[in-house]
Design a protein around this motif. Structure first.
Motif, PDB file in Angstrom:
ATOM      1  N   ALA A  76       0.830  -1.206   0.000  1.00 11.55           N
ATOM      2  CA  ALA A  76       0.000   0.000   0.000  1.00 11.55           C
ATOM      3  C   ALA A  76       0.866   1.258   0.000  1.00 11.55           C
ATOM      4  CB  ALA A  76      -0.926   0.000   1.211  1.00 11.55           C
ATOM      5  N   ARG A  77       1.917   1.265   0.819  1.00 10.88           N
ATOM      6  CA  ARG A  77       2.794   2.433   0.868  1.00 10.88           C
ATOM      7  C   ARG A  77       3.419   2.710  -0.500  1.00 10.88           C
ATOM      8  NH1 ARG A  77       8.159   2.505   1.292  1.00 10.88           N
ATOM      9  NH2 ARG A  77       8.253   0.343   2.037  1.00 10.88           N
ATOM     10  N   LEU A  78       3.870   1.670  -1.161  1.00 15.30           N
ATOM     11  CA  LEU A  78       4.495   1.843  -2.475  1.00 15.30           C
ATOM     12  C   LEU A  78       3.474   2.251  -3.527  1.00 15.30           C
ATOM     13  CD1 LEU A  78       6.863  -1.265  -2.377  1.00 15.30           C
ATOM     14  CD2 LEU A  78       7.514   1.139  -2.069  1.00 15.30           C
ATOM     15  N   ALA A  79       2.289   1.633  -3.488  1.00 14.92           N
ATOM     16  CA  ALA A  79       1.238   1.980  -4.450  1.00 14.92           C
ATOM     17  C   ALA A  79       0.841   3.443  -4.304  1.00 14.92           C
ATOM     18  CB  ALA A  79       0.019   1.076  -4.253  1.00 14.92           C
ATOM     19  N   VAL A  80       0.696   3.898  -3.066  1.00 14.19           N
ATOM     20  CA  VAL A  80       0.315   5.282  -2.814  1.00 14.19           C
ATOM     21  C   VAL A  80       1.356   6.241  -3.363  1.00 14.19           C
ATOM     22  CG1 VAL A  80       0.138   6.973  -0.945  1.00 14.19           C
ATOM     23  CG2 VAL A  80      -1.204   4.870  -0.857  1.00 14.19           C
ATOM     24  N   LEU A  81       2.623   5.971  -3.087  1.00 13.57           N
ATOM     25  CA  LEU A  81       3.667   6.903  -3.491  1.00 13.57           C
ATOM     26  C   LEU A  81       3.820   6.946  -5.007  1.00 13.57           C
ATOM     27  CD1 LEU A  81       5.497   8.870  -2.115  1.00 13.57           C
ATOM     28  CD2 LEU A  81       7.278   7.115  -1.989  1.00 13.57           C
ATOM     29  N   VAL A  82       3.783   5.791  -5.661  1.00 13.03           N
ATOM     30  CA  VAL A  82       3.886   5.781  -7.129  1.00 13.03           C
ATOM     31  C   VAL A  82       2.679   6.482  -7.738  1.00 13.03           C
ATOM     32  CG1 VAL A  82       3.921   4.321  -9.184  1.00 13.03           C
ATOM     33  CG2 VAL A  82       5.312   3.703  -7.193  1.00 13.03           C
ATOM     34  N   ALA A  83       1.499   6.236  -7.195  1.00 10.71           N
ATOM     35  CA  ALA A  83       0.275   6.809  -7.761  1.00 10.71           C
ATOM     36  C   ALA A  83       0.265   8.333  -7.651  1.00 10.71           C
ATOM     37  CB  ALA A  83      -0.948   6.215  -7.070  1.00 10.71           C
ATOM     38  N   VAL A  84       0.661   8.877  -6.502  1.00  8.04           N
ATOM     39  CA  VAL A  84       0.639  10.335  -6.375  1.00  8.04           C
ATOM     40  C   VAL A  84       1.736  10.968  -7.230  1.00  8.04           C
ATOM     41  CG1 VAL A  84      -0.427  10.309  -4.094  1.00  8.04           C
ATOM     42  CG2 VAL A  84       2.060  10.350  -4.265  1.00  8.04           C
ATOM     43  N   ARG A  85       2.851  10.278  -7.412  1.00  6.83           N
ATOM     44  CA  ARG A  85       3.869  10.799  -8.322  1.00  6.83           C
ATOM     45  C   ARG A  85       3.317  10.907  -9.738  1.00  6.83           C
ATOM     46  NH1 ARG A  85       9.743   7.922  -6.930  1.00  6.83           N
ATOM     47  NH2 ARG A  85      10.145   9.082  -4.981  1.00  6.83           N
ATOM     48  N   ARG A  86       2.676   9.870 -10.202  1.00  3.46           N
ATOM     49  CA  ARG A  86       2.122   9.884 -11.553  1.00  3.46           C
ATOM     50  C   ARG A  86       1.039  10.945 -11.689  1.00  3.46           C
ATOM     51  NH1 ARG A  86       1.196   3.408 -12.637  1.00  3.46           N
ATOM     52  NH2 ARG A  86       3.399   2.789 -12.875  1.00  3.46           N
ATOM     53  N   HIS A  87       0.234  11.084 -10.653  1.00  2.00           N
ATOM     54  CA  HIS A  87      -0.840  12.068 -10.667  1.00  2.00           C
ATOM     55  C   HIS A  87      -0.278  13.488 -10.724  1.00  2.00           C
ATOM     56  CE1 HIS A  87      -4.947  13.509  -9.596  1.00  2.00           C
ATOM     57  NE2 HIS A  87      -4.292  14.464  -8.948  1.00  2.00           N
ATOM     58  N   GLY A  88       0.808  13.725  -9.993  1.00  2.00           N
ATOM     59  CA  GLY A  88       1.298  15.079  -9.838  1.00  2.00           C
ATOM     60  C   GLY A  88       2.336  15.531 -10.837  1.00  2.00           C
ATOM     61  N   ARG A  89       2.990  14.603 -11.525  1.00  5.43           N
ATOM     62  CA  ARG A  89       4.058  14.979 -12.447  1.00  5.43           C
ATOM     63  C   ARG A  89       3.531  15.697 -13.690  1.00  5.43           C
ATOM     64  NH1 ARG A  89       7.329   9.253 -12.051  1.00  5.43           N
ATOM     65  NH2 ARG A  89       8.697   9.821 -10.296  1.00  5.43           N
ATOM     66  N   ALA A  90       4.424  16.406 -14.352  1.00  2.00           N
ATOM     67  CA  ALA A  90       4.082  17.045 -15.622  1.00  2.00           C
ATOM     68  C   ALA A  90       3.652  15.993 -16.629  1.00  2.00           C
ATOM     69  CB  ALA A  90       5.283  17.816 -16.154  1.00  2.00           C
ATOM     70  N   THR A  91       2.726  16.349 -17.476  1.00  2.00           N
ATOM     71  CA  THR A  91       2.185  15.401 -18.435  1.00  2.00           C
ATOM     72  C   THR A  91       3.006  15.293 -19.701  1.00  2.00           C
ATOM     73  OG1 THR A  91       0.784  17.087 -19.430  1.00  2.00           O
ATOM     74  CG2 THR A  91      -0.129  15.856 -17.573  1.00  2.00           C
ATOM     75  N   ARG A  92       3.993  16.165 -19.861  1.00  3.85           N
ATOM     76  CA  ARG A  92       4.838  16.126 -21.058  1.00  3.85           C
ATOM     77  C   ARG A  92       6.199  16.708 -20.714  1.00  3.85           C
ATOM     78  NH1 ARG A  92       4.716  21.371 -23.377  1.00  3.85           N
ATOM     79  NH2 ARG A  92       3.184  22.713 -22.343  1.00  3.85           N
TER      80      ARG A  92
END
Length: 602
Positions: free
Chosen positions: A496-512
């Motif tokens: 869960a800790r890893l899923a949360v951190l990867v998911a918020v990174r993907r959500h928050g990063r620049a799209t291009r």
């Protein structure tokens, strides 16, 4: 007597129900029942009857204790089914209630976001109500059963209108199963057909801009005779001609405002509403989820359902944020969903061609703590969050989970034309590996990590009656510390800790490349949700959520000053369903009713 409403979320595995006092925005009771096939109305009726049984157990005119953040909690009755009232128990995780929370800075920030303006104390509901009153109460539903809403997005340019269309699709509660840009070719039409969408979102061109591509694509979709409705949210100068191309070939078309009227201006509202209406008119009835003639209080399943579940949750998140910044991560067995609402003064502050969007939802279809566990391990290794040795240890455990739990619905196809994992991609960006099919219920709700049927009055401890499957252990057990062995639970929390951190990174990063990250730095509250977190203790919750606000090497705008909380009751969907019916204050109060702040914050 208060105005009672039963709010129901029909998932593919479990049907969850909550009883709400609409005027006060108070969560009164919760229940759950396995979703029933071939008629989900049977499960809805059973969940409602569970709520009625709780009331019938002898509460009478007493009111149920409430634990909305920042509100005082008067003494309440002890649950006759054995769940202690607010003064008798600290909670299943050992987390103290709102009066015992340490860390003034984090608590103050959490109260600022979650507490409705007005008196600090919620007055008791006036009058008594009975089990018959519960059965006669109005019933509102949302649904993700049958795979939820499968959307295809066809746009003009990948980084402009196609991306804007995808953002709308996700915020409307859909799962993007196909994403393409440019002129449709025989190959891309074939991929579109193979993705089996429930609905197509056709975008293209800013207002007054290029019309050739959207007209070409409308003709190709019409000729292909893919038997699903189309929401047309394109260049307004081309919209009627494009709609004509579709209608003359027998397609059902809804024309709405352009999602991208000009470069940098993103207008998701009209398209989001059009997608919701198309879901209700064309999708719910076509999923085969209920029998003809099946009724509850004289209404069919189609008449009960107001929106896809993710759309209702996002509306609840928006109400909870109330113009301030909020980030919610929902960890499920198959996917991890991330919802964010920007502070009002941050909206539109970025430079992306498709514009910033105030509210956003992303679905990471390769990240989950059951069938998505292998994806978590792969993604965490790629992100440098674990080393090879840890990846091997977690991978062995994750393989057992996937073998025990299966990988999803038979015949489910991966999305085509887009660069993301099975399920929906966040935005056009880096490719991520597909891991096979995604189970139908992708919301990561309270039952997705193994809760069994339960019911109860709402006390201070979360979903009353929650329990893990007794006596089970090992990878197949999904009940957290009450259902899994200690090593298995420890591994679940790590996933869960890893899923949360990867998911918020993907959500928050620049799209291009060269773009700006999503402006989340000033978000005031981070909320963790999902069954695995509801079953975690205080230390485990801190271990999962605190890395979010300290992830300065993750390539996104970290909300380092945000308070942390856990969604202990899952009331956000109900708040979303009551939006527009209850007062804004009542909706905010209900959205906050399930939150418990982490103790010992900075």
């Amino acid at each position: 007597m208060p105005e009672l409403v039963v709010c129901v979320d029909v998932g593919s595995t479990f049907t969850k129900a909550v009883l709400v006092d609409v005027d006060a925005g108070r969560l009164l009771a919760t229940a759950q029942h396995p979703t029933t096939r071939p008629d989900v109305m049977t499960g809805i009726t059973a969940a409602r009857d569970e709520l009625a049984a709780v009331v019938e157990a002898g509460v009478g005119s007493a009111w149920f204790p409430q634990s909305a953040v920042g509100e005082s909690i008067p003494d309440g009755p002890v649950n006759p089914r054995g769940v202690a009232g607010p003064q008798d128990v600290a909670g299943p995780r050992g987390v103290p209630g709102p009066r015992g929370v340490a860390g003034a800075q984090g608590v103050a920030r959490l109260q600022d976001v979650a507490r409705p303006q007005g008196p600090a104390r919620v007055e008791p509901s006036q009058g008594s109500f009975s089990a018959d009153d519960v059965r006669a109460a109005d019933l509102l539903a949302c649904s993700s059963a049958g795979g939820g809403l499968r959307l295809a997005v066809v746009g003009h340019e990948r980084l402009v209108t196609a991306e804007a269309g995808q953002r709308v699709a996700l915020s409307a509660g859909g799962r993007v199963v196909h994403l393409s840009s440019g002129r449709l070719t025989p190959d891309t039409v074939r991929e579109l057909r193979q993705a089996r969408p429930d609905l197509i979102v056709l975008t293209g061109g800013t207002d007054g801009g290029n019309a050739d591509v959207v007209l070409h694509n409308a003709r190709r979709i019409g000729i292909a005779r893919i038997p699903v409705p189309v929401v047309l949210a394109c260049n307004r100068d081309a919209a009627e001609e494009a709609a004509g191309e579709l209608r003359r070939r027998g397609r059902s078309v809804t024309v709405t405002a352009n999602v991208l009227p000009s470069i940098g201006t993103f207008d998701p509202g009209p398209a989001r509403e059009a997608i919701r209406e198309a879901f209700l008119d064309h999708v719910i009835g076509g999923k085969g989820l209920s029998r003809n003639g099946s009724r509850i209080n004289g209404r069919s399943f189609r008449q009960l359902v107001r929106s896809p579940t993710p759309d209702a949750v996002l509306t609840g998140v928006e109400a909870l944020a109330d113009g301030r910044g909020l980030l919610l991560v929902d960890v499920g067995g198959a996917t991890t969903d991330v919802y964010s609402v920007l502070p009002a003064d941050q909206a539109g502050s970025g430079t992306a061609a498709a514009g910033d969007w105030l509210s956003a939802r992303t679905v990471e279809g390769d990240l989950g703590v059951r069938s998505g566990a292998l994806g978590v391990v792969r993604a965490a290794l790629a992100e440098g969050l674990i080393d090879d040795e840890e990846a091997q240890r977690l991978g062995d455990y994750a393989s057992g989970l996937v073998t025990a739990g299966g990988s999803g619905r038979q015949g489910e196809s991966a999305p085509t034309g887009g660069p993301g994992p099975t399920g929906a991609v966040q935005v056009v960006g880096e490719a991520r590996p597909a891991l096979g099919a995604v189970p139908a219920d992708e919301m990561g709700l309270a039952q997705e990590v193994g809760l069994v049927e339960g019911r109860g009055l709402v006390g201070e401890t979360g979903l009353a009656g929650e329990a893990g499957p007794a006596g089970e252990s090992g990878p197949a057990a999904e009940g957290g510390p009450r259902g899994a062995s200690a090593p298995a639970h420890e591994l679940d929390v790590t996933l869960a800790r890893l899923a949360v951190l990867v998911a918020v990174r993907r959500h928050g990063r620049a799209t291009r490349p060269g773009g700006d990250p999503r402006p989340l730095r000033d978000v005031g509250l981070v909320v963790g949700s999902g069954g695995v977190l509801r079953h975690a203790n205080a230390g485990e919750l801190a271990g999962v959520l605190q890395p979010i606000v300290a992830d300065h090497s993750g390539g996104w705008a970290v909300p380092e000053k945000a308070g942390l909380a856990v969604d202990a009751r899952y009331a956000l969907f109900a708040a979303g369903l009551l939006h527009g019916r209850a007062t804004p204050e009542a909706v905010r109060r209900l959205a906050a009713a399930g939150l418990e702040p982490l103790s010992g914050q900075r």
